[in-house]
Design an enzyme around this catalytic site. Structure first.
Site, PDB file in Angstrom:
ATOM      1  N   ASP A 117      35.768  37.564  27.548  1.00  0.00           N
ATOM      2  CA  ASP A 117      35.679  36.509  28.615  1.00  0.00           C
ATOM      3  C   ASP A 117      36.575  35.595  28.841  1.00  0.00           C
ATOM      4  O   ASP A 117      36.588  34.564  27.857  1.00  0.00           O
ATOM      5  CB  ASP A 117      34.075  36.237  28.563  1.00  0.00           C
ATOM      6  CG  ASP A 117      33.740  35.198  29.920  1.00  0.00           C
ATOM      7  OD1 ASP A 117      34.690  35.337  30.896  1.00  0.00           O
ATOM      8  OD2 ASP A 117      32.739  34.730  30.028  1.00  0.00           O
ATOM      9  N   LEU A 118      37.525  35.568  29.658  1.00  0.00           N
ATOM     10  CA  LEU A 118      38.467  34.609  29.827  1.00  0.00           C
ATOM     11  C   LEU A 118      38.091  33.124  30.281  1.00  0.00           C
ATOM     12  O   LEU A 118      38.754  32.452  30.286  1.00  0.00           O
ATOM     13  CB  LEU A 118      39.724  35.022  30.535  1.00  0.00           C
ATOM     14  CG  LEU A 118      40.210  36.255  30.313  1.00  0.00           C
ATOM     15  CD1 LEU A 118      41.560  36.564  31.419  1.00  0.00           C
ATOM     16  CD2 LEU A 118      40.938  36.319  28.823  1.00  0.00           C
ATOM     17  N   THR A 160      51.855  34.962  41.034  1.00  0.00           N
ATOM     18  CA  THR A 160      51.716  35.286  42.459  1.00  0.00           C
ATOM     19  C   THR A 160      52.791  34.544  43.472  1.00  0.00           C
ATOM     20  O   THR A 160      53.045  33.476  42.904  1.00  0.00           O
ATOM     21  CB  THR A 160      49.931  35.010  42.658  1.00  0.00           C
ATOM     22  OG1 THR A 160      50.008  34.885  44.223  1.00  0.00           O
ATOM     23  CG2 THR A 160      49.969  33.406  42.033  1.00  0.00           C
ATOM     24  N   ASP A 161      52.768  35.130  44.764  1.00  0.00           N
ATOM     25  CA  ASP A 161      53.502  34.387  45.672  1.00  0.00           C
ATOM     26  C   ASP A 161      52.914  32.947  46.042  1.00  0.00           C
ATOM     27  O   ASP A 161      53.549  32.120  46.595  1.00  0.00           O
ATOM     28  CB  ASP A 161      53.545  35.270  46.996  1.00  0.00           C
ATOM     29  CG  ASP A 161      52.091  35.584  47.339  1.00  0.00           C
ATOM     30  OD1 ASP A 161      51.569  36.437  46.551  1.00  0.00           O
ATOM     31  OD2 ASP A 161      51.757  35.470  48.737  1.00  0.00           O
ATOM     32  N   TYR A 163      43.683  28.531  43.832  1.00  0.00           N
ATOM     33  CA  TYR A 163      43.974  29.679  43.182  1.00  0.00           C
ATOM     34  C   TYR A 163      45.490  29.780  42.515  1.00  0.00           C
ATOM     35  O   TYR A 163      45.980  30.104  41.513  1.00  0.00           O
ATOM     36  CB  TYR A 163      43.913  30.985  43.908  1.00  0.00           C
ATOM     37  CG  TYR A 163      44.510  32.204  43.547  1.00  0.00           C
ATOM     38  CD1 TYR A 163      44.164  32.991  42.313  1.00  0.00           C
ATOM     39  CD2 TYR A 163      45.560  32.757  44.307  1.00  0.00           C
ATOM     40  CE1 TYR A 163      44.567  34.184  42.013  1.00  0.00           C
ATOM     41  CE2 TYR A 163      46.270  33.932  43.663  1.00  0.00           C
ATOM     42  CZ  TYR A 163      45.482  34.530  42.505  1.00  0.00           C
ATOM     43  OH  TYR A 163      46.311  35.596  42.420  1.00  0.00           O
TER      44      TYR A 163
HETATM   45  N1  LIG Z   1      45.084  41.217  44.520  1.00  0.00           N
HETATM   46  C1  LIG Z   1      46.343  40.633  44.963  1.00  0.00           C
HETATM   47  O1  LIG Z   1      46.498  40.597  46.103  1.00  0.00           O
HETATM   48  C2  LIG Z   1      47.367  39.946  44.010  1.00  0.00           C
HETATM   49  C3  LIG Z   1      48.249  39.336  44.585  1.00  0.00           C
HETATM   50  C4  LIG Z   1      49.251  38.495  43.637  1.00  0.00           C
HETATM   51  C5  LIG Z   1      49.003  38.180  42.532  1.00  0.00           C
HETATM   52  N2  LIG Z   1      48.075  39.085  41.878  1.00  0.00           N
HETATM   53  C6  LIG Z   1      47.816  38.937  40.384  1.00  0.00           C
HETATM   54  O2  LIG Z   1      47.952  40.291  39.983  1.00  0.00           O
HETATM   55  C7  LIG Z   1      47.122  40.453  38.726  1.00  0.00           C
HETATM   56  C8  LIG Z   1      46.363  41.585  38.917  1.00  0.00           C
HETATM   57  O3  LIG Z   1      45.391  41.452  40.127  1.00  0.00           O
HETATM   58  P1  LIG Z   1      44.282  42.661  40.636  1.00  0.00           P
HETATM   59  O4  LIG Z   1      44.690  42.687  41.932  1.00  0.00           O
HETATM   60  O5  LIG Z   1      44.414  43.695  39.627  1.00  0.00           O
HETATM   61  O6  LIG Z   1      42.984  41.766  40.457  1.00  0.00           O
HETATM   62  P2  LIG Z   1      41.404  42.470  40.369  1.00  0.00           P
HETATM   63  O7  LIG Z   1      41.413  43.790  40.936  1.00  0.00           O
HETATM   64  O8  LIG Z   1      40.583  41.269  41.250  1.00  0.00           O
HETATM   65  O9  LIG Z   1      41.194  42.474  39.114  1.00  0.00           O
HETATM   66  C9  LIG Z   1      40.943  41.298  38.270  1.00  0.00           C
HETATM   67  C10 LIG Z   1      40.667  41.499  36.778  1.00  0.00           C
HETATM   68  O10 LIG Z   1      40.330  40.518  36.096  1.00  0.00           O
HETATM   69  C11 LIG Z   1      39.086  40.721  35.360  1.00  0.00           C
HETATM   70  N3  LIG Z   1      38.540  39.103  35.108  1.00  0.00           N
HETATM   71  C12 LIG Z   1      38.328  38.388  36.031  1.00  0.00           C
HETATM   72  N4  LIG Z   1      37.433  37.325  35.514  1.00  0.00           N
HETATM   73  C13 LIG Z   1      37.430  37.465  34.137  1.00  0.00           C
HETATM   74  C14 LIG Z   1      37.061  37.023  33.125  1.00  0.00           C
HETATM   75  N5  LIG Z   1      36.293  35.719  33.146  1.00  0.00           N
HETATM   76  N6  LIG Z   1      37.314  37.674  31.657  1.00  0.00           N
HETATM   77  C15 LIG Z   1      37.704  38.479  31.559  1.00  0.00           C
HETATM   78  N7  LIG Z   1      38.355  39.424  32.719  1.00  0.00           N
HETATM   79  C16 LIG Z   1      38.130  38.964  33.954  1.00  0.00           C
HETATM   80  C17 LIG Z   1      38.204  41.516  36.267  1.00  0.00           C
HETATM   81  O11 LIG Z   1      37.446  41.957  35.347  1.00  0.00           O
HETATM   82  P3  LIG Z   1      35.985  42.723  35.898  1.00  0.00           P
HETATM   83  O12 LIG Z   1      36.339  44.364  36.521  1.00  0.00           O
HETATM   84  O13 LIG Z   1      34.974  42.874  34.787  1.00  0.00           O
HETATM   85  O14 LIG Z   1      35.397  41.866  36.993  1.00  0.00           O
HETATM   86  C18 LIG Z   1      39.390  42.393  36.778  1.00  0.00           C
HETATM   87  O15 LIG Z   1      39.664  43.529  35.883  1.00  0.00           O
HETATM   88  C19 LIG Z   1      46.504  39.197  38.490  1.00  0.00           C
HETATM   89  O16 LIG Z   1      47.238  38.378  37.695  1.00  0.00           O
HETATM   90  C20 LIG Z   1      46.692  38.562  39.883  1.00  0.00           C
HETATM   91  O17 LIG Z   1      46.548  37.165  39.787  1.00  0.00           O
HETATM   92  C21 LIG Z   1      47.075  39.789  42.700  1.00  0.00           C
END
Ligand SMILES: NC(=O)c1ccc[n+]([C@@H]2O[C@H](COP(=O)([O-])OP(=O)(O)OC[C@H]3O[C@@H](n4cnc5c(N)ncnc54)[C@H](OP(=O)(O)O)[C@@H]3O)[C@@H](O)[C@H]2O)c1
Length: 295
Positions: free
Chosen positions: A40-41, A105-106, A129
């Site tokens: 748990d982060l 992220t952007d 964020y």
């Molecule tokens: N999505 C976008 O559009 C976007 C854009 C720019 C950058 N990013 C970056 O890209 C990366 C991947 O994003 P994504 O789209 O794959 O995100 P996502 O689908 O929202 O997944 C987030 C992940 O983080 C885990 N998480 C959240 N809170 C946590 C906690 N307290 N302890 C442990 N795990 C936790 C979640 O676990 P659970 O499954 O257990 O909830 C999930 O596996 C991230 O660094 C994000 O900031 C994303």
């Protein structure tokens, strides 16, 4: 399998997210995936003993607090997950002399202007964020270890909670859909993000000196959310998926209020990715078509 019973090549933090699932598809049993509740982060003090149980070749952090609007109210929690805990994981890797791969992220940029952002451009996040992700970037860089941060944008896959799956749902139920047309950037297919960041890592590991740094990584090309929606529906129609939608109308950001402000300009320059790793990301429309194969 109890924690500590194996030595995977990669330790991936995150299991249920879009990027973690993409890594699971690519890496299979080359990686151990640690998700909630084992890790748990939000509880940074508990992280080290969990990490110490593994001896991977690299740690990949695919987890993050990603609820952009909610982060306006939960800024502290977002900063613990995207900042403090990221710093602890990066420090762990630096001490073990293994690479730490992370995603940003952007949203670390102000979003003004039209020029594609370079890695070295001044950061100025518009929302909580973005500020929390920037804290993570800075703590990683301060470790002095081997690290790669890939700043990405507009991540989607075929099944997560994302823009593509939202459009798919709305397109089946509405005739007219209004979508913001004044925010520019590139949609990024989670599978490509995982695949090309692994290629970059592989390349980085071959170097005499590990090229620690920030890299911009999104699918190539530029669009806006409205044109992204139009392309989604065009490709769905080609696949003969029945849709109700007849019209996609562009609206301004000011007409679509969100708790967290969004950047107008999320364009990335990706010259550094090409220069250091010979990586040119596939065009976003091609990536979308590849993702659509799974729908
Ligand atoms: N999505 C976008 O559009 C976007 C854009 C720019 C950058 N990013 C970056 O890209 C990366 C991947 O994003 P994504 O789209 O794959 O995100 P996502 O689908 O929202 O997944 C987030 C992940 O983080 C885990 N998480 C959240 N809170 C946590 C906690 N307290 N302890 C442990 N795990 C936790 C979640 O676990 P659970 O499954 O257990 O909830 C999930 O596996 C991230 O660094 C994000 O900031 C994303």
């Amino acid at each position: 399998m109890p924690i500590g019973m194996n030595n995977p090549e990669f330790l991936v933090i995150g299991r249920g997210g879009q990027l973690s699932r993409a890594f699971a598809d690519i890496l299979g049993n080359q990686a151990e995936f640690l998700g909630q509740p084992e890790i748990d982060l939000a509880q940074p003090k508990k992280l080290l003993p969990i990490l110490e149980a593994f001896s991977p070749k690299a740690v990949i952090n695919a987890a993050a607090y990603t609820a952009v609007d909610k982060a306006e109210e939960e800024g502290e929690l977002a900063t613990i997950i995207n900042g403090e805990s990221v710093g602890i994981m990066a420090k762990f890797c630096a001490q073990k002399n293994i690479p730490f791969v992370h995603y940003s992220t952007d949203y670390v940029f102000s979003g003004v202007g039209h020029k594609p952002w370079r890695e070295s451009d001044t950061t100025l996040p518009l929302n909580a964020y973005g500020r929390s992700k920037l804290v993570g970037e800075k703590l990683i860089a301060a470790t002095g270890g081997k690290w790669l941060i890939f700043r990405t944008s507009w991540v989607y896959d075929h099944s997560g909670k994302n823009f593509l799956t939202t459009m798919l749902r709305l397109g089946k139920s509405l005739e007219k859909i209004s979508v913001v047309g004044d925010q520019f950037g590139a949609p990024t297919y989670a599978t490509h993000l995982a695949k090309y960041s692994l290629l970059a890592l592989e390349e980085a590991l071959k170097r005499a000196k590990f090229p620690s740094g920030i890299y911009h990584m999104a699918n190539s090309g530029v669009t806006n959310w409205c044109d992204f929606a139009r392309e989604i529906f065009a490709q769905l129609k080609q696949k003969n998926i029945p849709l109700k939608v007849k019209e996609v109308v562009a609206i301004k950001s000011s007409e679509y209020k969100t708790a967290a402000p969004r950047p107008h300009n999320s364009r990335f320059e990706m010259v550094k990715l090409k220069k250091d790793f010979e990586i040119i990301m596939p065009q976003w429309e091609v990536a979308l078509a590849e993702c659509m194969e799974k729908i």
